[in-house]
Design a protein around this motif. Structure first.
Motif, PDB file in Angstrom:
ATOM      1  N   ASN A   2       0.594  -1.508  -0.322  1.00  0.00           N
ATOM      2  CA  ASN A   2       0.074   0.004  -0.194  1.00  0.00           C
ATOM      3  C   ASN A   2       1.240   0.856  -0.222  1.00  0.00           C
ATOM      4  O   ASN A   2       1.679   1.394   0.587  1.00  0.00           O
ATOM      5  N   PRO A   3       0.065   1.958  -0.642  1.00  0.00           N
ATOM      6  CA  PRO A   3       1.139   3.719  -0.397  1.00  0.00           C
ATOM      7  C   PRO A   3       0.657   4.322   1.066  1.00  0.00           C
ATOM      8  O   PRO A   3      -0.096   3.697   1.161  1.00  0.00           O
ATOM      9  N   VAL A   5       0.429   7.204   2.481  1.00  0.00           N
ATOM     10  CA  VAL A   5      -0.240   9.094   2.308  1.00  0.00           C
ATOM     11  C   VAL A   5       0.450  10.042   4.037  1.00  0.00           C
ATOM     12  O   VAL A   5      -0.809   9.479   5.041  1.00  0.00           O
ATOM     13  N   ILE A  56       1.113  13.329  -1.542  1.00  0.00           N
ATOM     14  CA  ILE A  56       0.575  12.079  -1.913  1.00  0.00           C
ATOM     15  C   ILE A  56       2.290  10.763  -2.938  1.00  0.00           C
ATOM     16  O   ILE A  56       1.994  11.879  -3.009  1.00  0.00           O
ATOM     17  N   TYR A  60       0.297   8.109  -8.283  1.00  0.00           N
ATOM     18  CA  TYR A  60      -0.992   8.170  -7.344  1.00  0.00           C
ATOM     19  C   TYR A  60      -1.103  10.149  -7.564  1.00  0.00           C
ATOM     20  O   TYR A  60      -0.569  10.406  -7.464  1.00  0.00           O
ATOM     21  N   GLU A  61      -2.671   9.688  -7.366  1.00  0.00           N
ATOM     22  CA  GLU A  61      -3.693  10.949  -7.223  1.00  0.00           C
ATOM     23  C   GLU A  61      -4.381  10.575  -6.079  1.00  0.00           C
ATOM     24  O   GLU A  61      -4.403   9.793  -5.325  1.00  0.00           O
ATOM     25  N   THR A  84      -9.597  16.395  -8.347  1.00  0.00           N
ATOM     26  CA  THR A  84      -8.264  15.899  -8.582  1.00  0.00           C
ATOM     27  C   THR A  84      -7.673  16.330  -7.254  1.00  0.00           C
ATOM     28  O   THR A  84      -6.966  17.646  -7.728  1.00  0.00           O
ATOM     29  N   ALA A  87       0.023  14.467  -6.618  1.00  0.00           N
ATOM     30  CA  ALA A  87       0.464  14.328  -5.992  1.00  0.00           C
ATOM     31  C   ALA A  87       1.639  15.283  -5.909  1.00  0.00           C
ATOM     32  O   ALA A  87       2.785  15.205  -4.610  1.00  0.00           O
ATOM     33  N   ILE A 118      -7.133   6.863  -2.903  1.00  0.00           N
ATOM     34  CA  ILE A 118      -5.845   7.555  -3.644  1.00  0.00           C
ATOM     35  C   ILE A 118      -5.928   6.601  -4.262  1.00  0.00           C
ATOM     36  O   ILE A 118      -6.537   5.132  -4.363  1.00  0.00           O
ATOM     37  N   ALA A 119      -5.306   6.756  -5.891  1.00  0.00           N
ATOM     38  CA  ALA A 119      -5.457   5.820  -6.447  1.00  0.00           C
ATOM     39  C   ALA A 119      -4.492   5.750  -8.304  1.00  0.00           C
ATOM     40  O   ALA A 119      -3.569   6.849  -8.010  1.00  0.00           O
ATOM     41  N   PRO A 120      -3.865   4.870  -8.408  1.00  0.00           N
ATOM     42  CA  PRO A 120      -2.876   4.709  -9.447  1.00  0.00           C
ATOM     43  C   PRO A 120      -3.120   5.674 -10.752  1.00  0.00           C
ATOM     44  O   PRO A 120      -3.706   5.637 -11.034  1.00  0.00           O
ATOM     45  N   VAL A 121      -2.094   6.903 -11.025  1.00  0.00           N
ATOM     46  CA  VAL A 121      -1.917   7.059 -12.461  1.00  0.00           C
ATOM     47  C   VAL A 121      -1.258   6.823 -13.301  1.00  0.00           C
ATOM     48  O   VAL A 121      -0.052   6.155 -12.756  1.00  0.00           O
TER      49      VAL A 121
END
Length: 147
Positions: A2-3, A5, A56, A60-61, A84, A87, A118-121
């Motif tokens: 997990n990222p 934040v 972030i 990710y965003e 949005t 990061a 939190i989502a990958p970009v």
């Protein structure tokens, strides 16, 4: 994995840090960090502060989305849903609310007003061309493929 934040408080606050509210929740609830209640008239828009800034990870965003319960019951929505958070943004997170209901809505200090995903970009490589490859749909616009 997990990222991570990172969250920094913008000012002193008795509010808890944003958190997931259930074991499998996708969104972290964001709360109104306001000194007093605010009333939003029908169709009124407001940037409501959360009292936090976030870091972030690159790649990710943060997607700020409405909370479904308040949307259904009161007509509380986000103007730019989803909003949005990039990061590299380090300012205070503010939620752009709009009252789409017929009655005034009261936002109280500590109210949960939105959720943060939190989502990958994926960043695309942009290439200019003279023509695009044809497709079955072609240039058909809004409503072109059905009702």
């Amino acid at each position: 994995m997990n990222p991570t934040v990172k969250i920094a408080r913008i000012r002193k606050s008795a509010l808890p840090l944003p958190a997931y509210q259930s074991e499998h929740a996708a969104g972290i609830d964001l709360m109104a960090d306001i000194g007093a209640s605010i009333e939003m008239a029908p169709r009124e828009r407001r940037a409501v502060p959360t009292g936090i800034a976030i870091e972030i990870p690159i790649g990710y965003e943060g997607q700020v989305r409405p909370r479904s319960g308040r949307a259904l019951k009161e007509g509380l929505a986000l103007i730019n849903s989803p909003g949005t958070i990039d990061a590299d943004y380090r300012g205070e997170v503010k939620v752009l609310l709009v009252n789409l209901g017929d009655q005034p809505i009261v936002i109280k200090p500590g109210d949960r007003i939105a959720q943060l995903i939190i989502a990958p970009v994926i960043r695309a490589d942009i290439v200019e061309v003279d023509e695009l490859a044809p497709s079955t749909r072609g240039p058909g616009g809004f409503g072109h493929t059905g009702r």
